[in-house]
Enzyme design. Structure first.
Site, PDB file in Angstrom:
ATOM      1  N   GLU A  84     -47.645  65.406 -17.184  1.00 51.92           N
ATOM      2  CA  GLU A  84     -46.714  64.449 -17.805  1.00 51.92           C
ATOM      3  C   GLU A  84     -46.881  63.091 -17.124  1.00 51.92           C
ATOM      4  O   GLU A  84     -47.558  62.234 -17.635  1.00 51.92           O
ATOM      5  CB  GLU A  84     -45.270  64.944 -17.734  1.00 51.92           C
ATOM      6  CG  GLU A  84     -44.979  65.882 -18.900  1.00 51.92           C
ATOM      7  CD  GLU A  84     -43.516  66.178 -19.128  1.00 51.92           C
ATOM      8  OE1 GLU A  84     -42.788  65.277 -19.558  1.00 51.92           O
ATOM      9  OE2 GLU A  84     -43.123  67.334 -18.885  1.00 51.92           O
ATOM     10  N   TRP A  99     -31.613  58.053 -23.047  1.00 46.63           N
ATOM     11  CA  TRP A  99     -33.005  57.628 -22.832  1.00 46.63           C
ATOM     12  C   TRP A  99     -33.161  56.204 -23.373  1.00 46.63           C
ATOM     13  O   TRP A  99     -33.512  55.285 -22.637  1.00 46.63           O
ATOM     14  CB  TRP A  99     -33.970  58.618 -23.502  1.00 46.63           C
ATOM     15  CG  TRP A  99     -34.258  59.803 -22.624  1.00 46.63           C
ATOM     16  CD1 TRP A  99     -35.425  60.044 -21.960  1.00 46.63           C
ATOM     17  CD2 TRP A  99     -33.374  60.892 -22.296  1.00 46.63           C
ATOM     18  NE1 TRP A  99     -35.311  61.214 -21.234  1.00 46.63           N
ATOM     19  CE2 TRP A  99     -34.083  61.751 -21.418  1.00 46.63           C
ATOM     20  CE3 TRP A  99     -32.067  61.222 -22.623  1.00 46.63           C
ATOM     21  CZ2 TRP A  99     -33.525  62.910 -20.883  1.00 46.63           C
ATOM     22  CZ3 TRP A  99     -31.510  62.381 -22.092  1.00 46.63           C
ATOM     23  CH2 TRP A  99     -32.226  63.210 -21.237  1.00 46.63           C
ATOM     24  N   GLU A 124     -36.592  68.714 -10.056  1.00 43.68           N
ATOM     25  CA  GLU A 124     -36.228  68.478 -11.452  1.00 43.68           C
ATOM     26  C   GLU A 124     -35.002  69.296 -11.854  1.00 43.68           C
ATOM     27  O   GLU A 124     -34.141  68.839 -12.587  1.00 43.68           O
ATOM     28  CB  GLU A 124     -37.407  68.888 -12.346  1.00 43.68           C
ATOM     29  CG  GLU A 124     -37.147  68.753 -13.828  1.00 43.68           C
ATOM     30  CD  GLU A 124     -38.409  68.963 -14.647  1.00 43.68           C
ATOM     31  OE1 GLU A 124     -39.343  69.618 -14.138  1.00 43.68           O
ATOM     32  OE2 GLU A 124     -38.468  68.461 -15.787  1.00 43.68           O
ATOM     33  N   HIS A 130     -38.838  65.000  -8.986  1.00 43.00           N
ATOM     34  CA  HIS A 130     -38.246  64.343 -10.152  1.00 43.00           C
ATOM     35  C   HIS A 130     -37.019  63.596  -9.647  1.00 43.00           C
ATOM     36  O   HIS A 130     -36.094  64.204  -9.152  1.00 43.00           O
ATOM     37  CB  HIS A 130     -37.765  65.446 -11.105  1.00 43.00           C
ATOM     38  CG  HIS A 130     -38.410  65.469 -12.438  1.00 43.00           C
ATOM     39  ND1 HIS A 130     -39.725  65.809 -12.624  1.00 43.00           N
ATOM     40  CD2 HIS A 130     -37.908  65.240 -13.686  1.00 43.00           C
ATOM     41  CE1 HIS A 130     -39.999  65.777 -13.926  1.00 43.00           C
ATOM     42  NE2 HIS A 130     -38.915  65.426 -14.588  1.00 43.00           N
TER      43      HIS A 130
HETATM   44  C1  BGC Z   1     -39.489  65.186 -18.478  1.00 44.36           C
HETATM   45  C2  BGC Z   1     -38.192  64.513 -18.226  1.00 44.36           C
HETATM   46  C3  BGC Z   1     -37.591  64.010 -19.455  1.00 44.36           C
HETATM   47  C4  BGC Z   1     -37.410  65.149 -20.395  1.00 44.36           C
HETATM   48  C5  BGC Z   1     -36.794  64.746 -21.678  1.00 44.36           C
HETATM   49  C6  BGC Z   1     -39.297  66.281 -19.467  1.00 44.36           C
HETATM   50  O1  BGC Z   1     -40.467  66.899 -19.815  1.00 44.36           O
HETATM   51  O2  BGC Z   1     -40.094  65.611 -17.321  1.00 44.36           O
HETATM   52  O3  BGC Z   1     -37.693  64.370 -17.029  1.00 44.36           O
HETATM   53  O4  BGC Z   1     -36.527  63.179 -19.337  1.00 44.36           O
HETATM   54  O5  BGC Z   1     -38.617  65.847 -20.605  1.00 44.36           O
HETATM   55  O6  BGC Z   1     -36.830  65.727 -22.580  1.00 44.36           O
END
Ligand code: BGC
Length: 904
Positions: free
Chosen positions: A435, A495, A707, A728
């Site tokens: 990512e 977001w 995360e 994260h």
């Molecule tokens: C990411 C994030 C993101 C999220 C949103 C993930 O795969 O790592 O931190 O905000 O997707 O769906």
């Protein structure tokens, strides 16, 4: 002294220029006048602009309004007078402009004739015609490039030209070169990187699908002022280099035995030069090197002792043809590196030696790792052979916090590390798996913390440019990932609200209205985008239509979206963004917009109240996150604040004093509790060690922020979910609470850039001391508190030059106004946090005094009533049908408990 929040920037965008400086060691408390001079050399006679002595100069953000020539170095200095009649001139500092926006390039973009796979190296020899006074190279290489002059790397930046929305703008760089007399050789290596290789969600090719391209213009100034210019064209030679493959996810392969002998002239490339812009990106470099420890010899495994972004440099002494492989990982399991959470990212560096001894390291990739498994190492490895190179964008450190508690200190460091590891030109979600993208939600959530930790204004300025261009591209909406390398979902709440929140936070921290002005149209565009959407789907002022991520990764459901109603979250953020736009308009003197967006916010508010509150004031969606949102944003019926606070307290208590919040609730959880009089509960959650909690991660050995709350299970195994990073930063936003409430340093939003500061520390006896400092745009603001005995606290406060602070004394005696200076207080503090019926029932029993009270009124409870293990609060215990207490006894017990104080 900084120019556009950077120290002596060379070749950066100067479309707007903000000069800033701090005053140190003054006897006075504030600046009474200042004067700024701009010159074309550091000399009086070359002054080209002079503000004269003025009382209007803002040291945090002076907006320079004066025409600037392209490709020119400007020097500036400042004179300051203080209220103590001191005066002084600074030394000269400088910035240098890039090419003019419409200026032609004496160069043509070129590419390699060796096909899209072979990594090209472009070369050009040249001889300065006369002794060269100064030389500048204006250059852009795509995907990534490195420049060498006579075999030495030019500059110390890595992964240039960085990561931006390549389809919408292209940032070129400027370097100062020092050509030798006689023949010189310029060499440019190209790699794939974000532009050309495999990049983006789903593991496919980068959406830019670019081809190698190089554009370079070398200008050498002769003694007489004339210039010798050499630009890229077909006279440049190309040969395939030893880099065989590179990729942001997969790593790099360098084969020094490969045949690089073939050369051919460069060929024209199609590159749209209208997208070229001087850089905004702060430099990305190796910021630190660290040793590696060998923790296993078979297999050979190295430990950096810290999860980080970068790579390992090693001393290669191996026979020709030896292939050495470094496999990078964040975690160890069963004696080997654990790489399953990288998903498809191969994170591997392969090096094939040509038999010469030399240091080896990758050029066009980076890794997120703590551990490295080395394969193919010839002979015995020594720790001296390996060095870790930590890379991130330049970020001047401005904030620090230390306390008496080592785990709290580690937590703070973990948030800082996750920031460094994810500030690689773009604020990314994670640095290791497939990512590493600019997820806007993550960026927005962490932005306040980042701006306390570091001077990140220039870093965000560049990111906001990416956001703005992507918004224009989508007609107002914001992709969830910027640069938009993944068009899955656009414009979701939280977001997309990065479009308003990031510029606003940057303004609040930096005080730079020029940045806000540049961004304002896009802030508005975002809110208008929601307005359009809600109007079209007929949902009025509730934002209910589009897909939403919700309270991402919250613990109150089995799915990733959390239990909180997604329309509630979206509408609350719509309200928040409308408010921000109204305030921003006000700051920029646009009264009409200020009123218009205030009205919009009011309309959203009434729709929200109608939809989500019962007539008596109960929030219909009773999750922790929903309560946090309404309290934090003041989105509740007037006069019900206490009720909302009590409801949140009860919710958390009934959840077993465990947080259940995700990306939406967590960043504001502790701040909300502290704001609404539940600071005891904020501290309880903050210091909690059992899962789920921040310190649970620390106890599990985390060196960065995870995360997920359960990225690693209590038994040490990794969470099986494919989406599981140990680096994260979102939950690291707890550091903002540490600055704002634990230490109590809060910028006042009406006086941005810390011109006014609210200092309101909330000390807790479980920490013996806490010390925090923030280097604000005016200088250092510091707060330190320390318990000298159970009820006495010393408080040291430092208020920076040119600011005023309101100190809210933590003993409850009120507040004091402070001018710049250092102050010390000794305070008699109220008794330890009082108990109540909402207290944790097990905690009460563990306290001698509280237990004595319970024993008096409710002896049965101490001996044990049925199902008591399932009950959380004292209130739940007394209301248990097995308690059989009279109403009078309950009232008495409650009163006594509230009057008792905790044992020391
Ligand atoms: C990411 C994030 C993101 C999220 C949103 C993930 O795969 O790592 O931190 O905000 O997707 O769906």
């Amino acid at each position: 002294m900084k120019t556009n929040h950077l120290t002596e920037p060379l070749g950066f965008d100067t479309g707007t220029v903000t000069l800033s400086y701090t005053v140190e060691d003054a006897a006075g408390k504030e600046q009474t006048a200042a004067r700024i001079q701009l010159a074309t050399s550091p000399a009086e006679e070359d002054i080209c602009f002079d503000t004269g002595v003025s009382t209007e100069i803002d040291n945090a953000a002076y907006s320079l309004k004066c025409p600037l020539l392209p490709r020119t170095r400007y020097y500036w200095r400042v004179w300051v007078q203080t209220d103590a009649e001191e005066t002084g001139w600074s030394a000269w500092t400088w910035f240098e402009t890039a090419k003019a926006p419409d200026e032609d390039w004496h160069a043509r973009p070129v590419t390699s004739p060796f096909g899209p796979e072979a990594h090209p190296v472009f070369t050009r020899t040249f001889t300065p015609e006369q002794p060269c006074e100064s030389a500048r190279l204006y250059i852009l290489g795509l995907g990534l490039y490195e420049v060498y002059l006579n075999g030495r790397k030019v500059g110390n930046e890595v992964l240039q030209p960085g990561f931006h929305s390549y389809d919408l703008w292209l940032q070129y760089q400027t370097y100062a070169l020092e050509p030798a007399p006689g023949e010189n050789r310029l060499e440019v290596w190209l790699g794939d990187g974000w532009y050309k290789g495999r990049f983006g969600l789903g593991g496919g090719l980068s959406p830019y699908r670019g081809e190698y391209a190089l554009l370079a213009e070398l200008r050498m100034r002769r003694g007489d002022g004339s210039e010798q210019i050499i630009g890229t064209d077909e006279s440049w030679q190309v040969h395939p280099g030893p880099v065989q493959t590179d990729g942001i996810y997969d790593g790099e392969t360098i084969d020094l035995t490969a045949d690089c002998g073939q050369t051919a002239p460069a060929v024209p490339a199609s590159l749209d030069l209208s997208r070229l812009r001087p850089r905004l990106s702060p430099p990305l470099r190796i910021q630190e090197t660290r040793p590696m420890r060998i923790i296993s010899t078979n297999p050979l495994i190295l430990d950096a002792g810290q999860n980080l972004s970068g790579w390992v440099r090693f001393a290669c002494r191996a026979p020709r043809g030896t292939e050495i492989r470094l496999l990078y990982a964040e975690h160890m399991m069963n004696g080997d590196v654990f790489r399953d959470n990288l998903r498809t990212a191969r994170q591997t560096f392969t090096y094939i030696s040509d038999g010469t001894d030399r240091p080896a390291e990758p050029r066009f990739t980076y890794f997120g790792f703590r551990y490295v498994r080395v394969e193919g190492w010839p002979g015995e490895a020594s720790e001296d052979d390996f060095t870790v190179c930590v890379i991130h964008s330049d970020l001047e450190r401005t904030g620090s916090i230390t306390t008496s508690d080592a785990s709290v200190n580690r937590l703070f460091e973990n948030a800082l590390w996750s920031q460094k590891d994810n500030f690689l030109d773009v604020p990314t979600d994670c640095p290791q798996r497939d990512e590493r993208m600019g997820w806007t939600g993550d960026a927005q959530i962490f932005c306040d913390t980042a701006l306390f930790n570091t001077d990140a204004a220039a870093f965000y300025r560049k990111y906001m440019q990416d956001m703005a261009l992507e918004q224009m591209n989508l007609g107002g909406s914001l992709p969830c990932v910027v640069p938009a390398t993944f068009y899955g979902v656009n414009g979701t709440a939280v977001w997309g609200d990065a479009a308003t929140i990031i510029p606003w936070q940057v303004y609040v921290h930096s005080g730079d209205a020029a940045i806000l002005r540049v961004q304002y149209p896009y802030m508005k565009m975002w809110v208008e985008n929601i307005r359009r959407e809600t109007e079209q789907d007929g949902s009025g002022f509730l934002w209910s239509g589009s897909a939403q991520y919700g309270d991402w990764l919250a613990l109150d459901t089995d799915n990733v979206h959390g239990a909180t109603d997604r329309t509630l979250i979206a509408t609350a953020y719509y309200y928040y963004s409308a408010n921000i736009v109204s305030r921003a308009a006000g700051e920029l003197g646009n009264r009409e917009d200020a009123a218009r967006y205030d009205q919009l916010a009011q309309n959203i508010r009434s729709a929200f109240l109608t939809e989500y509150f019962t007539p008596a004031g109960r929030l219909a969606d009773h999750t922790q996150t929903a309560l946090v949102l309404v309290i934090y944003l003041g989105l509740y019926p007037e006069g019900t604040q206490d009720r909302q606070a009590q409801d949140l307290r009860r919710r958390i208590a009934e959840d077993g004093f465990r947080l259940r919040t995700g990306f939406v609730g967590t960043p504001w959880l502790l701040s909300t509790l502290t704001m609404c009089g539940c600071e005891d509960l904020a501290w309880k959650l903050f210091l909690r060690r059992e899962y789920p909690s921040w310190l649970y991660e620390v106890d599990q050995g985390a060196t960065t922020i995870w995360e997920r709350w359960n990225s690693i299970n209590p038994d040490g195994t990794m969470n099986k979910d494919g989406m599981n990073s140990l680096n994260h930063y979102a939950y690291g936003s707890v550091a903002a609470w540490m600055y704002r409430y634990m230490a109590g340093i809060q910028p006042v939003e009406d006086a941005p850039g810390f011109r006014r500061i609210r200092i309101a520390p909330c000390p807790d006896r479980r920490l013996r001391h806490c010390k925090a400092s923030v280097c604000t745009p005016h200088g250092v603001c510091a707060v330190a508190w320390r318990w000298v005995d159970t009820n006495r606290l010393t408080l040291d406060v430092r208020v920076p030059f040119g600011t005023a602070a309101e100190l809210v004394l933590p003993d409850g005696s009120g507040s004091i106004h402070l001018a710049a200076g250092a102050y010390v207080y000794t305070l008699e503090m109220p008794a330890n946090h009082p108990f109540s019926m909402m207290s944790d029932w097990r905690e009460l029993l563990a306290d001698d005094r509280a237990k004595a009270v319970i024993e008096t009124y409710f002896p049965k409870a101490v001996r044990g009533i049925p199902f008591q293990n399932e009950l959380q609060t004292m209130e739940q215990v007394v209301r248990s049908p097995f308690a059989t207490l009279t109403r009078e006894t309950i009232t008495e017990l409650a009163r006594e408990l509230e009057n008792s104080v905790a044992s020391d």
